[in-house]
Design a protein around this motif. Structure first.
Motif, PDB file in Angstrom:
ATOM      1  N   ASN A 187      43.612  18.742   8.044  1.00 30.78           N
ATOM      2  CA  ASN A 187      44.579  19.595   7.364  1.00 30.78           C
ATOM      3  C   ASN A 187      43.991  19.985   6.011  1.00 30.78           C
ATOM      4  O   ASN A 187      42.961  19.433   5.590  1.00 30.78           O
ATOM      5  CB  ASN A 187      45.939  18.890   7.222  1.00 30.78           C
ATOM      6  N   PRO A 188      44.591  20.942   5.303  1.00 32.12           N
ATOM      7  CA  PRO A 188      44.002  21.412   4.042  1.00 32.12           C
ATOM      8  C   PRO A 188      43.794  20.324   3.003  1.00 32.12           C
ATOM      9  O   PRO A 188      42.906  20.437   2.156  1.00 32.12           O
ATOM     10  CB  PRO A 188      45.023  22.451   3.554  1.00 32.12           C
ATOM     11  N   ASN A 189      44.581  19.259   3.059  1.00 31.53           N
ATOM     12  CA  ASN A 189      44.470  18.216   2.045  1.00 31.53           C
ATOM     13  C   ASN A 189      43.310  17.255   2.290  1.00 31.53           C
ATOM     14  O   ASN A 189      42.798  16.651   1.349  1.00 31.53           O
ATOM     15  CB  ASN A 189      45.780  17.421   1.980  1.00 31.53           C
ATOM     16  N   ASN A 190      42.894  17.094   3.554  1.00 34.13           N
ATOM     17  CA  ASN A 190      41.846  16.110   3.833  1.00 34.13           C
ATOM     18  C   ASN A 190      40.573  16.724   4.407  1.00 34.13           C
ATOM     19  O   ASN A 190      39.637  15.995   4.748  1.00 34.13           O
ATOM     20  CB  ASN A 190      42.374  15.033   4.787  1.00 34.13           C
ATOM     21  N   ALA A 191      40.520  18.045   4.542  1.00 35.85           N
ATOM     22  CA  ALA A 191      39.382  18.693   5.204  1.00 35.85           C
ATOM     23  C   ALA A 191      38.056  18.374   4.510  1.00 35.85           C
ATOM     24  O   ALA A 191      37.050  18.092   5.175  1.00 35.85           O
ATOM     25  CB  ALA A 191      39.604  20.203   5.262  1.00 35.85           C
ATOM     26  N   ILE A 192      38.028  18.413   3.186  1.00 38.01           N
ATOM     27  CA  ILE A 192      36.784  18.148   2.458  1.00 38.01           C
ATOM     28  C   ILE A 192      36.354  16.698   2.652  1.00 38.01           C
ATOM     29  O   ILE A 192      35.168  16.405   2.876  1.00 38.01           O
ATOM     30  CB  ILE A 192      36.955  18.457   0.960  1.00 38.01           C
ATOM     31  N   GLU A 193      37.310  15.782   2.586  1.00 45.23           N
ATOM     32  CA  GLU A 193      36.994  14.366   2.804  1.00 45.23           C
ATOM     33  C   GLU A 193      36.411  14.156   4.198  1.00 45.23           C
ATOM     34  O   GLU A 193      35.449  13.403   4.378  1.00 45.23           O
ATOM     35  CB  GLU A 193      38.254  13.522   2.636  1.00 45.23           C
ATOM     36  N   MET A 194      36.972  14.845   5.183  1.00 39.20           N
ATOM     37  CA  MET A 194      36.469  14.706   6.551  1.00 39.20           C
ATOM     38  C   MET A 194      35.073  15.299   6.689  1.00 39.20           C
ATOM     39  O   MET A 194      34.246  14.795   7.451  1.00 39.20           O
ATOM     40  CB  MET A 194      37.436  15.368   7.531  1.00 39.20           C
ATOM     41  N   ALA A 195      34.801  16.377   5.962  1.00 36.25           N
ATOM     42  CA  ALA A 195      33.460  16.965   5.988  1.00 36.25           C
ATOM     43  C   ALA A 195      32.441  15.985   5.401  1.00 36.25           C
ATOM     44  O   ALA A 195      31.326  15.838   5.924  1.00 36.25           O
ATOM     45  CB  ALA A 195      33.451  18.276   5.204  1.00 36.25           C
ATOM     46  N   ILE A 196      32.829  15.305   4.327  1.00 35.36           N
ATOM     47  CA  ILE A 196      31.945  14.316   3.702  1.00 35.36           C
ATOM     48  C   ILE A 196      31.666  13.166   4.666  1.00 35.36           C
ATOM     49  O   ILE A 196      30.526  12.710   4.815  1.00 35.36           O
ATOM     50  CB  ILE A 196      32.580  13.783   2.399  1.00 35.36           C
ATOM     51  N   VAL A 197      32.717  12.697   5.340  1.00 35.54           N
ATOM     52  CA  VAL A 197      32.573  11.605   6.307  1.00 35.54           C
ATOM     53  C   VAL A 197      31.681  12.034   7.468  1.00 35.54           C
ATOM     54  O   VAL A 197      30.789  11.293   7.898  1.00 35.54           O
ATOM     55  CB  VAL A 197      33.956  11.166   6.830  1.00 35.54           C
ATOM     56  N   ALA A 198      31.915  13.249   7.977  1.00 38.91           N
ATOM     57  CA  ALA A 198      31.125  13.748   9.106  1.00 38.91           C
ATOM     58  C   ALA A 198      29.646  13.851   8.742  1.00 38.91           C
ATOM     59  O   ALA A 198      28.767  13.510   9.544  1.00 38.91           O
ATOM     60  CB  ALA A 198      31.655  15.107   9.549  1.00 38.91           C
TER      61      ALA A 198
END
Length: 377
Positions: free
Chosen positions: A313-324
């Motif tokens: 979702n818009p709130n966690n997308a960047i965090e998920m990109a970092i994790v990926a």
């Protein structure tokens, strides 16, 4: 956005006050079979600051005086829902006008508790005008037959989440007294359903959970950092994890101490014996990726990134990109990039504002540029 919960509730109540008499009049004339307790809560399913709506009953958000608000800019409250008498969700929105006389309504929700939840909402800005029986004032309704669902997970109370931006190109359908209804459905602690094909491929068509719970014929002991013992089967440990295989070969005793918490050990063994994590939606997916990375559990990577991908979702997308990127999950990274490219609201998130990985930002912009170019061609 708000100084305090009391201020937020009071302002929203005042915002909805002119509509209370209208609702009360129509509701008091309803069937006598409806209990007095329910009547005090207002029209069942309507989320408005004027009435108390149960989360399980919520079916529509009431945006009162929509024409006046959409003509300008500002922040407004809609109202909240309750569970067991306690506040659970609070909905609010911002409005603005952009180029081409497009009027935007950005919808948000504040989760006052912790845990997972999902929200289904209208996925289109197409309006239908309707009139309630016995009422000359029309209301506007967003489509109920084209709903989209997003999953959220709150690790602490009072977290705000962006839901969707609705764009209204013209306001000629809005009457001065029109109320806009946005269809929604809220599910608390939703049951997460994995793709059966993925589960089957990961579980390799077998489930040895019985061996883990009954602890029969165990021949090897794993000990966590707290020295708690976990009876296991050496052949299963070695078959599923190259790391454990090496550690077992290098040990000359029938036990192994691993610097890992009791909880993480339980997750590790659950996956080794069953090929899945039963309550994966309630688990920390980053922690699962760390376990998969440490013990080289390829299929746990596959399972976890599938779960993460469904929670973007818009709130966690960047965090998920970092994790990926960290765990080299290329399919997940592509999925996150694709989501960000189609949801520019991500660029307003705290994750984007605090992003320090320059290379990741460059990759994201390059992906977005290529995506736009492919559409043009």
């Amino acid at each position: 956005m708000f100084n305090s919960q009391k201020t937020m509730d009071r302002e929203a109540f005042m915002d909805a006050e002119p509509f209370m008499d209208l609702y009360a009049e129509s509701y008091n004339s309803s069937s006598s079979s409806i209990s007095e307790e329910i009547r005090k809560q207002g029209p069942i399913g309507s989320v408005s600051a004027a009435f108390k709506c149960m989360t399980s009953d919520a079916t529509k958000l009431c945006v009162h005086d929509a024409l006046f608000k959409l003509k300008g800019t500002g922040d407004y409250d809609i109202g909240g829902t309750y569970a067991d008498g306690d506040p659970e969700f609070w909905f609010f929105y911002t409005v603005s006008v952009c180029h081409g006389d497009n009027h935007l309504l950005n919808l948000f929700v504040c989760h006052r508790k912790t845990g997972t939840f999902s929200i289904e909402f209208a996925n289109s800005s197409n309006l239908t005008q309707k009139v309630s029986p016995g009422d000359d004032v029309p209301y506007l309704l967003l489509p109920e037959d084209n709903m989209v669902k997003f999953n959220f997970k709150s690790t602490k109370p009072n977290l705000n989440y962006f839901i969707k931006t609705f764009c209204f190109k013209k306001l000629d359908r809005f009457n001065k007294a029109s109320t806009l209804f946005i269809p929604i459905k809220i599910t608390v602690n939703p049951k997460f359903e994995l793709n059966n094909d993925i589960v089957k491929s990961i579980k390799l068509k077998h489930d040895l959970s019985g061996l883990l719970t009954k602890q029969e014929t165990t021949d090897y002991i794993l000990e966590s950092a707290s020295r708690k013992q976990f009876p296991t089967h050496k052949i299963l440990l070695a078959a599923h994890s190259p790391v454990l295989m090496k550690m077992i070969k290098e040990s000359d005793v029938a036990s192994l101490v691993i610097d890992i918490s009791d909880k993480d050990m339980e997750l590790l063994l659950e996956f080794i014996y069953t090929g899945t994590i039963k309550n994966i939606m309630q688990e920390d997916c980053v922690k699962l990726l760390q376990i998969a990375d440490r013990f080289q559990l390829t299929q746990l990577f596959t399972l976890t990134q599938h779960v993460i991908g469904d929670q973007i979702n818009p709130n966690n997308a960047i965090e998920m990109a970092i994790v990926a990127k960290k765990f080299k999950l290329h399919d997940l990274l592509k999925r996150v990039f694709n989501y960000i490219a189609k949801n520019p609201k991500v660029l307003d998130s705290e994750g984007w504002k605090n992003l320090q990985d320059v290379e990741l930002a460059k990759d994201l912009f390059q992906y977005s540029r290529n995506l736009v170019q492919s559409v043009i061609e």
